[in-house]
Design a protein around this motif. Structure first.
Motif, PDB file in Angstrom:
ATOM      1  N   THR A  43      42.144  52.819  51.757  1.00 57.06           N
ATOM      2  CA  THR A  43      42.305  53.721  52.895  1.00 57.06           C
ATOM      3  C   THR A  43      40.987  54.330  53.353  1.00 57.06           C
ATOM      4  O   THR A  43      40.729  54.403  54.562  1.00 57.06           O
ATOM      5  N   PRO A  44      40.099  54.785  52.442  1.00 56.32           N
ATOM      6  CA  PRO A  44      38.783  55.228  52.914  1.00 56.32           C
ATOM      7  C   PRO A  44      38.025  54.153  53.678  1.00 56.32           C
ATOM      8  O   PRO A  44      37.318  54.452  54.645  1.00 56.32           O
ATOM      9  N   THR A  45      38.190  52.894  53.277  1.00 49.13           N
ATOM     10  CA  THR A  45      37.546  51.803  54.011  1.00 49.13           C
ATOM     11  C   THR A  45      38.104  51.692  55.419  1.00 49.13           C
ATOM     12  O   THR A  45      37.355  51.496  56.391  1.00 49.13           O
ATOM     13  N   LYS A  47      29.390  62.143  61.804  1.00 50.92           N
ATOM     14  CA  LYS A  47      29.440  63.468  61.204  1.00 50.92           C
ATOM     15  C   LYS A  47      30.611  63.537  60.220  1.00 50.92           C
ATOM     16  O   LYS A  47      31.734  63.162  60.558  1.00 50.92           O
ATOM     17  N   VAL A  48      30.347  64.014  59.007  1.00 46.91           N
ATOM     18  CA  VAL A  48      31.368  64.116  57.970  1.00 46.91           C
ATOM     19  C   VAL A  48      31.427  65.555  57.470  1.00 46.91           C
ATOM     20  O   VAL A  48      30.390  66.161  57.176  1.00 46.91           O
ATOM     21  N   LYS A  49      32.629  66.078  57.361  1.00 48.85           N
ATOM     22  CA  LYS A  49      32.858  67.431  56.880  1.00 48.85           C
ATOM     23  C   LYS A  49      33.678  67.379  55.597  1.00 48.85           C
ATOM     24  O   LYS A  49      34.770  66.790  55.563  1.00 48.85           O
ATOM     25  N   ALA A  50      33.171  67.984  54.513  1.00 45.12           N
ATOM     26  CA  ALA A  50      33.910  68.074  53.256  1.00 45.12           C
ATOM     27  C   ALA A  50      34.526  69.464  53.156  1.00 45.12           C
ATOM     28  O   ALA A  50      33.823  70.469  53.213  1.00 45.12           O
ATOM     29  N   VAL A 105      31.829  56.638  50.387  1.00 38.67           N
ATOM     30  CA  VAL A 105      32.162  56.282  51.771  1.00 38.67           C
ATOM     31  C   VAL A 105      31.653  57.344  52.738  1.00 38.67           C
ATOM     32  O   VAL A 105      31.262  57.044  53.867  1.00 38.67           O
ATOM     33  N   ALA A 106      31.626  58.603  52.296  1.00 32.64           N
ATOM     34  CA  ALA A 106      31.057  59.664  53.131  1.00 32.64           C
ATOM     35  C   ALA A 106      29.577  59.395  53.392  1.00 32.64           C
ATOM     36  O   ALA A 106      29.085  59.559  54.521  1.00 32.64           O
ATOM     37  N   THR A 107      28.866  58.963  52.362  1.00 29.17           N
ATOM     38  CA  THR A 107      27.453  58.633  52.517  1.00 29.17           C
ATOM     39  C   THR A 107      27.263  57.473  53.480  1.00 29.17           C
ATOM     40  O   THR A 107      26.357  57.488  54.330  1.00 29.17           O
ATOM     41  N   GLN A 108      28.122  56.462  53.375  1.00 32.07           N
ATOM     42  CA  GLN A 108      28.044  55.324  54.290  1.00 32.07           C
ATOM     43  C   GLN A 108      28.242  55.767  55.742  1.00 32.07           C
ATOM     44  O   GLN A 108      27.528  55.314  56.642  1.00 32.07           O
ATOM     45  N   ASP A 143      40.159  61.882  50.255  1.00 28.92           N
ATOM     46  CA  ASP A 143      38.817  61.724  49.690  1.00 28.92           C
ATOM     47  C   ASP A 143      38.145  60.514  50.312  1.00 28.92           C
ATOM     48  O   ASP A 143      38.788  59.704  50.992  1.00 28.92           O
ATOM     49  N   LEU A 144      36.848  60.405  50.086  1.00 27.13           N
ATOM     50  CA  LEU A 144      36.060  59.292  50.613  1.00 27.13           C
ATOM     51  C   LEU A 144      35.390  58.533  49.479  1.00 27.13           C
ATOM     52  O   LEU A 144      34.232  58.134  49.547  1.00 27.13           O
TER      53      LEU A 144
END
Length: 366
Positions: A16-18, A56-59, A46-49, A10-11
């Protein structure tokens, strides 16, 4: 040019996301490769950041184990469509999805990362023992995590790569320093802080109990959210600490919180690294933490911070009191801690390790 996908469970806000965010941004800034990020769950802060920074971010939006086959298929399709040649996954759930997806995909490098020394749930380690077989290399942030990866997940020593977490020193200010009055006691209210996910493994109730034993000029600020929040609130009420404790909730970055506190305390029972520790040390905020795996790789007792046994409230309280009332000790730790972060935990030192692993930039094909 390499096309790399960083895959994480997850973000949400967390250590870890950081790490994933900073690695993606720095690889991109260095023009070392094309880098994208994917998460198993829905978008978090974090995805928004990352998106705001142009990554590019994929969920993949997994919810339960029932979703696993569909998520694996979606990941395989994404890797093919985006011409990804390297996948670096973080944490057990992402490592598992990556391991299953790797079958029948020649030409793609599959790397994994283990970021914890937490012994439970044990099935995580049983599963990691299986999925690590699909990884070319397994990245860990400390020698402590390397040890548990070998002992609990049977990861061969030759497969393990130790790459510490890092912090950017360029925008770090200096933390507060309480005025010391007669008898070594602070002359004004002093703020003790905790920053992190409110998880039972962090043992924040121990910190509440420890601060309760200190003089009343000391207050407690808790930054974060998580499943242990109610237990912490109950402890605050039991020790009549309501007037001396502020629960701030989740924050986007620890930087602002670190400007508000006089010392950072991390009372965890286990850590893989403790990213917030080096963030505090870089900002000139002295630290007290537990002498457990992961943390002892980061903080050198009596040199860059104070370490105490886990689950020992009396020792934790005494260490906090000592740090806040012994100004020469405090000043010495602040200087040594920042120097140590500069020597071991900056992105200038850590990014080349990732570039070498990922075979990008000057360390591989471009």
């Amino acid at each position: 040019m390499r096309r790399i996908l960083l895959l994480i469970t997850d973000l949400e806000i967390g250590g870890t996301p950081t790490v994933v965010r900073e690695l993606a941004l720095r690889l991109r800034a260095a023009r070392a490769c094309e880098v994208e990020v994917a998460c198993l769950k829905g978008f978090g802060p974090v995805a928004t950041q990352l998106q705001n920074a142009g990554v590019k971010v994929k969920a993949l939006t997994a919810v339960t184990l029932i979703d696993l086959p569909a998520v694996v298929i979606e990941l395989r399709q994404y890797v093919r469509e985006r011409n990804i040649d390297t996948v670096l996954s973080f944490l057990i759930h992402a490592n598992t999805v990556a391991a299953v997806a790797s079958r029948g995909m020649p030409g793609v490098r599959w790397l994994q990362s283990i970021q914890t020394t937490q012994p439970t749930p044990r099935w995580h380690w049983w599963l990691q023992r299986i999925v690590q077989l699909a990884a070319e290399k397994v990245v860990v942030p400390s020698e402590s995590v390397a040890a548990v990866a070998r002992d609990w997940a049977d990861v061969p020593a030759e497969k393990i790569v130790v790459i510490p977490n890092a912090v950017d020193l360029s925008d770090r200010g200096t933390g507060g320093s309480p005025v010391v009055a007669d008898h070594g006691r602070p002359a004004r209210a002093t703020k003790v802080g905790f920053i992190g996910r409110l998880d039972p493994i962090k043992r924040v109730p121990d910190l509440v109990a420890a601060v309760e034993q200190l003089l009343h000029a000391v207050t407690l600020d808790i930054y974060g959210e998580g499943p242990a929040r109610r237990a912490i609130e109950t402890t605050i009420e039991r020790f009549s600490m309501t007037d001396r404790t502020t629960m701030h909730g989740a924050i986007a970055s620890p930087a602002e919180a670190l400007k508000q506190i006089d010392c950072l305390v991390l009372p965890s029972a286990a850590e893989g690294f403790g990213l917030v520790l080096i963030e505090a040390m870089a900002a000139g905020v002295p630290v007290v933490a537990t002498n457990v795996a992961g943390i002892r790789d980061v903080v050198r007792d009596e040199q860059t911070g104070l370490l105490v046994p886990a689950a020992d409230v009396a020792s934790l309280s005494a260490a906090i009191d000592r740090l806040l009332t012994d100004q020469p000790l405090r000043d010495r730790l602040i200087v040594a801690a920042r120097r140590d972060v500069l020597a071991r935990f900056t992105w200038d030192r850590v990014l080349p390790m990732y570039e070498s692993l990922l075979q990008v930039g000057d360390h591989g094909r471009s």
